[in-house]
Design a protein around this motif. Structure first.
Motif, PDB file in Angstrom:
ATOM      1  N   GLN A 105       0.842  -1.190   0.000  1.00 55.70           N
ATOM      2  CA  GLN A 105       0.000   0.000   0.000  1.00 55.70           C
ATOM      3  C   GLN A 105       0.881   1.245   0.000  1.00 55.70           C
ATOM      4  N   ILE A 106       0.716   2.110  -1.012  1.00 60.73           N
ATOM      5  CA  ILE A 106       1.473   3.355  -1.118  1.00 60.73           C
ATOM      6  C   ILE A 106       0.597   4.493  -0.602  1.00 60.73           C
ATOM      7  N   THR A 107       1.171   5.380   0.210  1.00 58.85           N
ATOM      8  CA  THR A 107       0.399   6.488   0.771  1.00 58.85           C
ATOM      9  C   THR A 107       1.098   7.815   0.550  1.00 58.85           C
ATOM     10  N   SER A 146      -5.929  12.452   1.309  1.00 58.09           N
ATOM     11  CA  SER A 146      -5.246  11.246   1.761  1.00 58.09           C
ATOM     12  C   SER A 146      -5.117  10.293   0.572  1.00 58.09           C
ATOM     13  N   GLY A 147      -3.907  10.223   0.024  1.00 56.78           N
ATOM     14  CA  GLY A 147      -3.684   9.380  -1.139  1.00 56.78           C
ATOM     15  C   GLY A 147      -3.283   7.967  -0.760  1.00 56.78           C
ATOM     16  N   VAL A 148      -3.923   6.984  -1.372  1.00 57.71           N
ATOM     17  CA  VAL A 148      -3.656   5.573  -1.072  1.00 57.71           C
ATOM     18  C   VAL A 148      -3.653   4.763  -2.370  1.00 57.71           C
ATOM     19  N   SER A 149      -3.140   3.562  -2.275  1.00 60.29           N
ATOM     20  CA  SER A 149      -3.244   2.650  -3.424  1.00 60.29           C
ATOM     21  C   SER A 149      -4.689   2.202  -3.573  1.00 60.29           C
ATOM     22  N   THR A 150      -5.263   1.763  -2.446  1.00 57.64           N
ATOM     23  CA  THR A 150      -6.684   1.384  -2.393  1.00 57.64           C
ATOM     24  C   THR A 150      -7.237   1.736  -1.021  1.00 57.64           C
ATOM     25  N   THR A 151      -8.473   2.165  -0.968  1.00 57.11           N
ATOM     26  CA  THR A 151      -9.104   2.445   0.323  1.00 57.11           C
ATOM     27  C   THR A 151      -9.361   1.145   1.090  1.00 57.11           C
ATOM     28  N   ASN A 176      -3.173   7.744 -11.366  1.00 62.06           N
ATOM     29  CA  ASN A 176      -3.038   8.795 -12.386  1.00 62.06           C
ATOM     30  C   ASN A 176      -4.381   9.357 -12.853  1.00 62.06           C
ATOM     31  N   THR A 177      -5.411   9.234 -11.989  1.00 61.65           N
ATOM     32  CA  THR A 177      -6.713   9.839 -12.292  1.00 61.65           C
ATOM     33  C   THR A 177      -7.044  10.866 -11.209  1.00 61.65           C
ATOM     34  N   ASN A 178      -8.121  11.608 -11.437  1.00 60.69           N
ATOM     35  CA  ASN A 178      -8.580  12.597 -10.457  1.00 60.69           C
ATOM     36  C   ASN A 178      -9.791  12.095  -9.677  1.00 60.69           C
ATOM     37  N   ASN A 179      -9.979  10.784  -9.637  1.00 62.96           N
ATOM     38  CA  ASN A 179     -11.104  10.202  -8.910  1.00 62.96           C
ATOM     39  C   ASN A 179     -10.889  10.312  -7.403  1.00 62.96           C
ATOM     40  N   VAL A 180     -11.947  10.687  -6.683  1.00 62.68           N
ATOM     41  CA  VAL A 180     -11.847  10.857  -5.228  1.00 62.68           C
ATOM     42  C   VAL A 180     -13.071  10.279  -4.535  1.00 62.68           C
ATOM     43  N   VAL A 181     -12.916  10.049  -3.222  1.00 66.30           N
ATOM     44  CA  VAL A 181     -14.016   9.613  -2.356  1.00 66.30           C
ATOM     45  C   VAL A 181     -14.125  10.633  -1.230  1.00 66.30           C
ATOM     46  N   ILE A 182     -15.328  11.176  -1.021  1.00 67.32           N
ATOM     47  CA  ILE A 182     -15.505  12.211   0.003  1.00 67.32           C
ATOM     48  C   ILE A 182     -16.392  11.698   1.138  1.00 67.32           C
ATOM     49  N   GLU A 183     -16.382  12.424   2.263  1.00 70.79           N
ATOM     50  CA  GLU A 183     -17.148  11.998   3.441  1.00 70.79           C
ATOM     51  C   GLU A 183     -18.604  12.436   3.334  1.00 70.79           C
ATOM     52  N   THR A 240      -1.102   9.010  -6.401  1.00 71.68           N
ATOM     53  CA  THR A 240      -0.513   9.820  -7.472  1.00 71.68           C
ATOM     54  C   THR A 240      -1.102  11.229  -7.483  1.00 71.68           C
ATOM     55  N   LEU A 241      -2.401  11.336  -7.232  1.00 68.27           N
ATOM     56  CA  LEU A 241      -3.055  12.641  -7.206  1.00 68.27           C
ATOM     57  C   LEU A 241      -2.587  13.444  -5.993  1.00 68.27           C
ATOM     58  N   ALA A 242      -2.528  12.780  -4.820  1.00 70.26           N
ATOM     59  CA  ALA A 242      -2.087  13.469  -3.596  1.00 70.26           C
ATOM     60  C   ALA A 242      -0.664  13.987  -3.752  1.00 70.26           C
ATOM     61  N   SER A 243       0.204  13.168  -4.341  1.00 70.22           N
ATOM     62  CA  SER A 243       1.596  13.570  -4.546  1.00 70.22           C
ATOM     63  C   SER A 243       1.683  14.763  -5.490  1.00 70.22           C
ATOM     64  N   SER A 244       0.851  14.754  -6.518  1.00 66.74           N
ATOM     65  CA  SER A 244       0.842  15.847  -7.494  1.00 66.74           C
ATOM     66  C   SER A 244       0.358  17.142  -6.860  1.00 66.74           C
ATOM     67  N   LEU A 245      -0.702  17.062  -6.058  1.00 64.14           N
ATOM     68  CA  LEU A 245      -1.261  18.251  -5.408  1.00 64.14           C
ATOM     69  C   LEU A 245      -0.289  18.824  -4.373  1.00 64.14           C
ATOM     70  N   ALA A 246       0.483  17.948  -3.746  1.00 66.42           N
ATOM     71  CA  ALA A 246       1.450  18.399  -2.741  1.00 66.42           C
ATOM     72  C   ALA A 246       2.715  18.953  -3.378  1.00 66.42           C
ATOM     73  N   GLY A 247       2.863  18.745  -4.673  1.00 69.31           N
ATOM     74  CA  GLY A 247       4.050  19.221  -5.354  1.00 69.31           C
ATOM     75  C   GLY A 247       5.278  18.395  -5.053  1.00 69.31           C
ATOM     76  N   ASP A 248       5.070  17.101  -4.827  1.00 69.61           N
ATOM     77  CA  ASP A 248       6.180  16.213  -4.448  1.00 69.61           C
ATOM     78  C   ASP A 248       6.853  15.552  -5.652  1.00 69.61           C
ATOM     79  N   GLY A 249       6.448  15.912  -6.834  1.00 71.31           N
ATOM     80  CA  GLY A 249       7.089  15.359  -8.021  1.00 71.31           C
ATOM     81  C   GLY A 249       6.926  13.863  -8.155  1.00 71.31           C
TER      82      GLY A 249
END
Length: 485
Positions: A105-107, A146-151, A176-183, A240-249
């Protein structure tokens, strides 16, 4: 058998003294039982916590090394936030291709501001809410990604603290998508439905459009002492989306590897260390187990001390009470001895009197002891958990880092992942504690075994106290007693 009958007659005749002795013994047995209940619960929790942690190895930033480098580079000019998203996806995948890895699991985490919707207002979020301007150490957005491989592999979802109620969770295919899950609360307040899009703004002011593919419900609230955001303001996405938004390259903060064979854990770590830099560290499930169970072991140690301290104090108090009562019964004892009654039988009578009162006291102790055990157990758990969390955040627990919205900071370096970004390694510890009921909530139940152990303690306490309290009888002379009377 006459001395047995005399013992019951004395208890009936001296009801006031019998009640006083009942209260004293009940108090002693209640605290002994409370200690035994907590001790047994702690031992059970320690034995079961190994299974709850599982066979995993976590890859994260070496917080201590990064902090030293940060100190060296900043000197005394000020504090610079430590970016802990330094794991490349190539490194993560390379370790994941090793033998004995069942899954990993990647976070990654990011802090953003809501653009097309409004964040949920809470006391914790309002106190920390702000724009991306200001000091770096306090930089925070009102939405946590909160970026994860899978919820499905996230600890909050695995332990049913968070539940998908509409749509679906994050999958590997969402990379590599912009799909999200919200509360649920965030969705309800803003009338957002599955399939719709929302917009957020990152630290550079760039607006990003996200697609809602699922809605989850958080059953637990955030920790008041650690979290600066409400669970309702936590959005799940692919790492991947969380890393991109954080500017972590494209870099991530932590990777957790689940192994197929626990016996090959050391072999995996040995191979993995050859593939990572000195800025990264590996944390095994055994190390996590020791860290998480240390607080429970402390509780078990405290409970054990309570039992022995109360037992010793009980023997002393009960002995003094029996000595005073025996002094008042000098005439009765003198008459019995003059009639030829053996000293052993007189001591046996006192022992039976005390044992009879003990049996009644055990009943009341069983009622009050369980209540006291629950109260004391909760207090000890809260104190030890707070102490462990403070230690992990201050001493460099795996993946420890800055606050959730601290620029690029993220920190998840232990076995289980947190559902919302909090203080680095502390968030990971807090998440694992939340997921492991054995570690954050002692099951303080009264069992037959505990009652039998209490009865044994009571028998020993009463036996020793009776022998010590009866010492004056051994030196008594019936003639001298009757003459003095």
């Amino acid at each position: 058998m006459d001395y047995i009958k005399r013992a019951f007659l004395y208890l009936r005749r001296k009801i006031g003294r019998s009640l006083l002795l009942t209260l004293v013994i009940t108090a002693i047995m209640t605290f002994v039982l409370a200690g035994l209940i907590i001790q047994n619960a702690a031992l059970t929790a320690v034995n079961n916590s190994k299974d709850s942690v599982g066979t995993t190895v976590a890859l994260s930033a070496n917080r201590q090394k990064l902090f030293k480098q940060n100190q060296g580079s900043t000197g005394t000019s000020g504090f610079k936030s430590t970016n802990q998203a330094i794991i490349t996806q190539k490194t993560a995948n390379k370790l994941g291709s090793l033998s004995n890895v069942a899954a990993y699991q990647i976070t990654a985490t990011a802090s953003v501001n809501a653009s097309s919707f409004t964040a949920v207002k809470t006391s914790s979020s309002s106190s920390s809410k702000g724009s991306f301007s200001g000091m770096q150490s306090t930089e925070s957005g009102d939405i946590s990604i909160s970026g994860v491989s899978t919820t499905a592999a996230d600890s909050n979802f695995k332990n049913k603290n968070y539940v998908i109620i509409k749509g679906r969770g994050i999958k590997v295919s969402d990379k590599n998508t912009n799909n999200v899950v919200i509360e649920k609360t965030l969705a309800s307040n803003n009338k957002i439905k599955v399939g719709q899009t929302i917009k957020i703004k990152n630290s550079d002011g760039d607006v990003k459009t996200l697609k809602v593919v699922g809605i989850y419900q958080a059953k637990t609230s955030s920790s008041a002492s650690l979290a600066t955001t409400d669970p309702s303001n936590t959005i799940y996405s692919s790492y991947t989306l969380a890393s991109s938004l954080a500017g972590d390259g494209g870099k991530v903060s932590a990777v957790t590897y689940t192994l197929t064979d626990s016996s090959k854990e050391k072999a995996f770590v040995k191979k993995a260390k050859k593939l990572i830099s000195s800025k990264l560290q590996l944390t095994t499930s055994d190390e996590i187990y020791e860290l998480l169970s240390s607080s429970v072991k402390s509780i078990e140690s405290i409970a054990s001390k309570i039992v022995w301290i109360v037992a010793i104090a009980g023997i002393a108090i009960l002995s003094l009470i029996l000595i005073l009562m025996i002094r008042e019964r000098k005439h009765e004892i003198g008459v019995l001895m003059s009639l030829g009654e053996a000293k052993g039988k007189i001591i046996g009578q006192i022992f039976i009197e005390t044992i009879s009162i003990l049996i009644i006291s055990l009943f009341f102790a069983g009622i009050f002891g369980n209540l006291f055990g629950n109260v004391i157990g909760k207090q000890l758990v809260n104190q030890q958990t707070t102490s462990t969390q403070s230690l992990s955040s201050g001493a460099g627990a795996p993946g420890g880092g800055g606050a959730p919205g601290q620029g690029n900071t993220a920190g998840k370096g232990t076995t289980q992942k947190t559902g919302r970004p909090t203080a680095g390694g502390t968030s990971q510890l807090s998440s694992t504690l939340t997921g492991s009921s054995q570690l954050n909530k002692l099951s303080t139940h009264l069992t037959i075994g505990t009652l039998l152990k209490l009865g044994a303690f009571g028998l020993v306490i009463v036996g020793i106290a009776t022998l010590l309290g009866s010492i004056p009888i051994l030196s008594l002379k019936p003639k001298r007693i009757l003459i003095s009377e």
